[in-house]
Motif scaffolding. Structure first.
Motif, short mmCIF file in Angstrom:
data_model
loop_
_atom_site.label_atom_id
_atom_site.label_comp_id
_atom_site.label_asym_id
_atom_site.label_seq_id
_atom_site.Cartn_x
_atom_site.Cartn_y
_atom_site.Cartn_z
N LEU A 82 27.43 82.28 60.43
CA LEU A 82 27.17 82.60 61.38
C LEU A 82 28.53 84.02 61.29
N SER A 83 27.21 85.18 61.83
CA SER A 83 27.86 86.31 62.08
C SER A 83 27.65 87.33 63.78
N ASP A 84 28.67 88.05 63.24
CA ASP A 84 28.34 88.65 65.09
C ASP A 84 26.90 89.79 64.56
N PRO A 85 26.53 89.17 64.88
CA PRO A 85 25.21 90.38 64.75
C PRO A 85 25.56 92.65 64.80
N HIS A 86 26.81 91.85 65.54
CA HIS A 86 26.85 93.58 65.65
C HIS A 86 27.50 94.24 64.84
N THR A 87 28.78 93.48 64.57
CA THR A 87 29.89 94.11 63.52
C THR A 87 29.89 93.14 62.39
N GLY A 88 29.08 91.81 62.06
CA GLY A 88 29.14 91.44 61.04
C GLY A 88 30.01 90.31 60.76
N GLU A 89 30.53 90.31 61.50
CA GLU A 89 31.84 89.50 61.06
C GLU A 89 31.81 87.93 61.05
N PRO A 90 32.63 87.10 60.38
CA PRO A 90 32.46 86.14 60.01
C PRO A 90 32.64 85.04 62.14
N LEU A 91 31.78 84.23 62.02
CA LEU A 91 31.82 83.19 63.36
C LEU A 91 32.49 81.95 62.82
N ASP A 92 31.45 81.31 62.01
CA ASP A 92 31.77 80.12 61.38
C ASP A 92 31.11 79.80 60.46
N ARG A 93 31.08 78.53 59.49
CA ARG A 93 30.45 78.19 58.72
C ARG A 93 29.38 77.02 59.32
N ALA A 94 28.31 76.76 60.04
CA ALA A 94 27.13 75.88 60.59
C ALA A 94 26.09 75.12 60.31
N LEU A 95 25.67 73.82 61.00
CA LEU A 95 24.35 73.40 60.36
C LEU A 95 23.03 74.28 62.45
N VAL A 96 22.72 74.81 61.71
CA VAL A 96 21.19 74.91 62.66
C VAL A 96 20.22 74.50 62.13
N LEU A 97 19.46 73.95 63.85
CA LEU A 97 18.18 72.97 63.93
C LEU A 97 17.38 74.16 64.57
N TRP A 98 15.67 73.94 64.06
CA TRP A 98 15.26 75.13 64.53
C TRP A 98 13.71 74.33 64.59
N PHE A 99 13.50 74.12 66.71
CA PHE A 99 12.58 73.57 67.06
C PHE A 99 11.62 74.75 67.09
N PRO A 100 10.59 74.80 66.59
CA PRO A 100 8.97 75.59 67.36
C PRO A 100 8.50 75.12 68.35
N GLY A 101 8.41 75.98 69.27
CA GLY A 101 7.55 75.29 70.37
C GLY A 101 6.31 74.93 70.09
N PRO A 102 5.73 74.04 70.48
CA PRO A 102 6.10 72.83 71.98
C PRO A 102 6.75 71.42 71.03
#
Length: 487
Positions: A82-102
């Motif tokens: 995970l990185s800051d969308p404006h500066t590109g600075e790393p924030l964390d290494r994380a698990l992400v889950l994508w749940f498309p609706g519905p």
């Protein structure tokens, strides 16, 4: 600290909205619905914190914060930086889950970020999300409200979810799960279907009875269905408010003469020294109340002054309040000193308080405390005592038997959430069922078929309101206000 983090995220979101007015070409068009985000896990330092989003900009938010930019497989955990969308600075290494609706909790596109639970990490991710155009911090209960709006949960299921979040005892958890699983909603929908059939029969007779020689058996069938529903509604409304007691807790009052061990019993049941224990009579002079878990059921346990003629005005007031609480109790624990049953105070308590409450059919358990002071032969055959339980608060002998008796009594007071029909856990449930029953009463009384059909419509409308159909915004606001931000 967490309030400060949320303020920072809100400021970042406001800033992103101002940015979006001048640089709207940098982000996709998200439609009219706002995308919300919030910390969904418990506040404070923890191993893992869960931050979730919901809304049409969720996929854009995920792409903005992660590398690589492509969406992960739906409903599968992926490890991303995970990185800051404006500066590109790393924030964390994380698990992400994508749940498309519905196919998500809210019915909308959703993302979950499972990040490390330190305040700095959570703050950084929340600020990053707030800077993404189209995102704003969620309000309390907004995720669940969106699930309700998209038909993912009925209103009774929403209430079950709220009860599950706030459940503190085993019985509350079981009841909340049953309601979240939709048992009460399904029962109401089956009743509504019965009313719909009856209404169809009545309206068919009104429209076609004279021209097509529709037989009177159609009306008889409608009457039969209504009468069966009246019996079912009446049975649910005569449940002595057990479901509401299960949510809020049964009132259990501990009473007895001075020095019987009432405060010791309260401390034993609450598992903490909430009451002062002293050999001096009259130590407890006011009503002391504490919420406890008794054998898996919620209860408000009240320690009261010893019942005797007060020595002074303060103790007399304490005795008056103790007697007042007896009249309000759902269950009474009457405590006597097992080694001093022949004393005038014990005999007077048995002859007056215990006998009187028994005659009034009030739920009561007689507990003979200090059994460790009894001789080896026990109480002796000469004593004529009502059913009782022997207990030693000092050695805890007899505690298991007392808890088993409490479980049985509280199951009768609160209802057993493991068996039987769904319980009515809120005054709102009772209001709509009573309104439905009243409307069916009008149906039975009227001889005008048009008025009878209208009574069935009113009855069906009450059942619809109970499960969330046509609910007013004010009622919905009250229900969803019980949820925390992030749920």
């Amino acid at each position: 600290m967490w309030r400060e983090l949320w303020t920072l995220a809100a400021r970042a979101a406001r800033g992103s909205r101002r940015l979006c007015t001048s640089q709207s070409s940098r982000a996709p068009a998200f439609g009219s619905g706002a995308t919300i985000f919030a910390l969904s896990s418990g506040q404070g330092r923890c191993g893992i914190a869960v931050i979730r989003t919901s809304g049409p900009a969720s996929s854009h938010a995920l792409r903005s914060l992660t590398a690589p930019r492509d969406l992960p497989p739906a409903r599968s955990a992926s490890l991303r930086l995970l990185s800051d969308p404006h500066t590109g600075e790393p924030l964390d290494r994380a698990l992400v889950l994508w749940f498309p609706g519905p196919q998500s909790f809210t019915g909308e596109d959703c993302v979950e970020f499972h990040v490390h639970g330190g305040p700095a990490v959570v703050s950084g991710v929340l600020q990053a999300l707030g800077s993404v155009p189209g995102l704003r911090p969620a309000e309390a209960g907004e995720f669940t409200r969106r699930a309700f709006a998209h038909g993912k949960l009925s209103l009774t299921e929403v209430e079950g979810l709220a009860d599950l979040i706030h459940a503190e005892t085993e019985a509350q958890r079981r009841q909340a799960l049953r309601q979240l699983d939709g048992e009460l909603g399904q029962l109401c929908r089956s009743w509504a279907e019965t009313l719909t059939k009856a209404l169809a029969h009545v309206e068919a007779y009104i429209d076609f009875g004279e021209d097509d020689n529709l037989e009177d058996v159609v009306l008889e069938q409608a009457d039969s269905e209504v009468q069966g529903l009246v019996v079912a509604l009446d049975a649910h409304l005569r449940d002595a408010r057990r479901g509401q007691r299960l949510r809020s807790g049964a009132h259990v009052v501990v009473t007895g003469p001075p020095n019987a061990g009432k405060s010791s019993l309260v401390n034993l049941l609450s598992q903490k020294p909430v009451s002062i224990v002293s050999p001096e009579p009259g130590t407890t002079r006011d009503v002391l109340e504490i919420p406890v878990d008794l054998a898996g059921f919620p209860a408000l346990l009240s320690d009261t002054a010893g019942l005797r003629e007060g020595v002074g005005p303060v103790e007399q007031e304490g005795v008056r309040r103790a007697r007042e609480r007896l009249g309000q109790a759902d269950l009474i624990l009457a405590v006597l000193d097992a080694s001093d049953l022949a004393s005038p105070s014990s005999c007077d308590f048995l002859d007056t308080v215990v006998a009187l409450l028994g005659a009034q059919s009030q739920r009561l358990l007689l507990v003979l405390n200090k059994s460790d002071l009894l001789p080896p032969e026990g109480l002796g055959p000469s004593l004529d005592l009502p059913p009782h339980l022997l207990l030693s608060c000092l050695t805890r002998e007899g505690l298991d038997g007392l808890l088993e008796a409490l479980k049985k009594e509280l199951a009768a007071v609160c209802g057993d959430p493991s068996t039987g029909p769904p319980l009515l856990t809120r005054a709102r449930h009772r209001h709509h069922l009573q309104g439905c029953l009243d409307a069916l009463g009008h149906y039975n009384q009227t001889r005008d078929l048009a008025l009878a059909a209208e009574a069935l419509r009113v009855a069906r409308r009450h059942l619809s309101h109970l499960t969330g159909g046509g609910g007013t915004e004010e009622v919905l606001d009250i229900i969803f206000r019980d949820f925390c931000v992030g749920k």
